[in-house]
Design an enzyme around this catalytic site. Structure first.
Site, PDB file in Angstrom:
ATOM      1  CB  CYS A 288      -0.981  -0.021   1.167  1.00  0.00           C
ATOM      2  SG  CYS A 288      -0.232   0.067   2.808  1.00  0.00           S
ATOM      3  CG  HIS A 336      -4.550   0.061   3.917  1.00  0.00           C
ATOM      4  ND1 HIS A 336      -3.807  -0.864   3.218  1.00  0.00           N
ATOM      5  CD2 HIS A 336      -5.497   0.518   3.042  1.00  0.00           C
ATOM      6  CE1 HIS A 336      -4.284  -0.973   1.991  1.00  0.00           C
ATOM      7  NE2 HIS A 336      -5.298  -0.143   1.855  1.00  0.00           N
ATOM      8  CG  HIS A 348      -6.644   0.376  -1.699  1.00  0.00           C
ATOM      9  ND1 HIS A 348      -6.881  -0.259  -0.503  1.00  0.00           N
ATOM     10  CD2 HIS A 348      -7.619  -0.070  -2.539  1.00  0.00           C
ATOM     11  CE1 HIS A 348      -7.936  -1.044  -0.598  1.00  0.00           C
ATOM     12  NE2 HIS A 348      -8.406  -0.943  -1.821  1.00  0.00           N
TER      13      HIS A 348
END
Length: 374
Positions: A288, A336, A348
């Site tokens: 990510c 994240h 993402h």
């Protein structure tokens, strides 16, 4: 003869009875005794193959527990991935700094050797002059001109000697300082490598646990699990949009995408479909924060490698003011990150087993928004 007839009659009755038994619906074949012409054993009830039993489907409630467990395992993997990336970044920086220190210490050693050579040359010159110190030769001179020349020479020599000693002392101190610094950095580099290795093992263990859990599910159960995940994501996104967050913008100018933001979004968009791989930062796979950091590097702005450091170091903006290119940080521990691309969506790299994709910005718990090109 009568005895033979009775035997034939008994055999006939047996055959009739057998046919009658077989004709009765639901009668087990195992109840028919084997005749003399068929010596093979008759199948019994205990050896007859049982009909295949279709396993009962796993209830949705149980699949929800599986989904929650998977979310937990992949979240733990994300935490370990951030730790791995942070240790990797520290290792990289320490290596660069150690390389610089090595150059400095090499230069200092060469300089120190030159200074010692100069000191040795001065000592050898004094020995060639019969070992008489300059001061003695100066005082014993009878010639006024030689006296004046000697005074100047002595002063220059004293200054040169003093400068040589001071320079040697300075270089020795610098060399010792750099050597000690290098030793400390080597120790830190070793600790960072150990931290990275421990994080790597944790990531691998959590992903293995998740894969093992998913492997126990039948194909249809995996499909239902995926549908439950989609339903949960849609529900979360709808709830987020229903707050009116996208309608609360008060400053249109601050929400306008910049040229750098547009380039970052274009980079992220070009990565759609590439696999998530923990610790990866392109070009063929990403995690990510690897995706977001590389997108902004492509746009000409260097940002921290991990989502946690992105949250710590980049400028925070209100979620109502976010614009394309901004980074949305998720979960309370900032493990994240996704890039906002407008219209309530992000790009993402979700987790292992998935690819870079477009998702609703509100599908996960939002910690906050940061702006790389503030």
């Amino acid at each position: 003869m009568a005895r033979g007839k009775r035997g034939l009659l008994a055999a006939a009755v047996t055959v009739v009875c057998a046919v009658t038994v077989l004709a009765v619906p639901g009668t087990a074949f195992a109840s028919v005794p084997a005749g003399p012409a068929d010596p093979s054993p008759t199948p019994s009830a205990s050896t007859t193959a049982a009909p295949a039993v279709t396993p009962a489907p796993v209830p949705d409630a149980e699949l929800e527990k599986v989904r929650a467990r998977l979310d937990g395992l992949y979240h733990d993997a994300a935490v370990a991935t951030d730790a791995y990336n942070a240790a990797e970044e520290k290792t990289r920086k320490q290596s660069v700094q150690l390389a610089r220190l090595e150059k400095r210490t090499d230069a200092a050693r060469k300089k120190l050797a030159e200074l010692k050579d100069q000191a040795g040359a001065a000592a050898r010159a004094q020995y060639r002059d019969s070992g008489m110190p300059p001061m003695a030769r100066f005082l014993l001179s009878d010639n006024p001109e030689h006296f004046a020349d000697g005074a100047g020479t002595m002063l220059n020599g004293a200054r040169a000697t003093k400068k040589l000693i001071a320079e040697t002392d300075r270089v020795e101190r610098e060399l010792k300082r750099d050597t000690d610094d290098a030793a400390a950095r080597w120790k830190k580099l070793e600790r960072d490598r150990k931290d990275k290795d421990a994080a790597r093992k944790t990531v691998q263990a959590r992903i293995k646990d998740a894969e093992k859990l998913e492997s126990r599910l039948e194909k249809k159960e995996k499909e239902r699990l995926a549908e439950l995940e989609r339903q949960a994501a849609r529900k979360a996104q709808t709830a987020w949009l229903d707050t009116g967050v996208l309608k609360k913008k008060t400053d249109t100018a601050s929400a306008t995408v910049t040229s750098a933001g547009a380039r970052a979004v274009a980079f992220a968009t070009a990565q759609l479909g590439k696999p998530y791989v923990w610790g990866a930062e392109g070009p063929d796979s990403f995690d990510c924060s690897g995706l977001t950091s590389q997108a902004w590097a492509d746009a000409g702005t260097l940002i921290p490698r991990t989502s946690q450091e992105q949250w710590k170091q980049l400028r925070h903006v209100d979620v109502t003011e976010m614009r394309p290119g901004d980074l949305i940080i998720y979960f309370a521990d900032a493990t994240h990150v996704g890039m906002y691309v407008g219209d309530g969506k992000i790009i993402h790299a979700p987790r292992p087993g998935r690819t870079v994709t477009v998702a609703g910005a509100g599908t996960m718990p939002i910690l906050g928004v940061v702006r790389p090109d503030a």
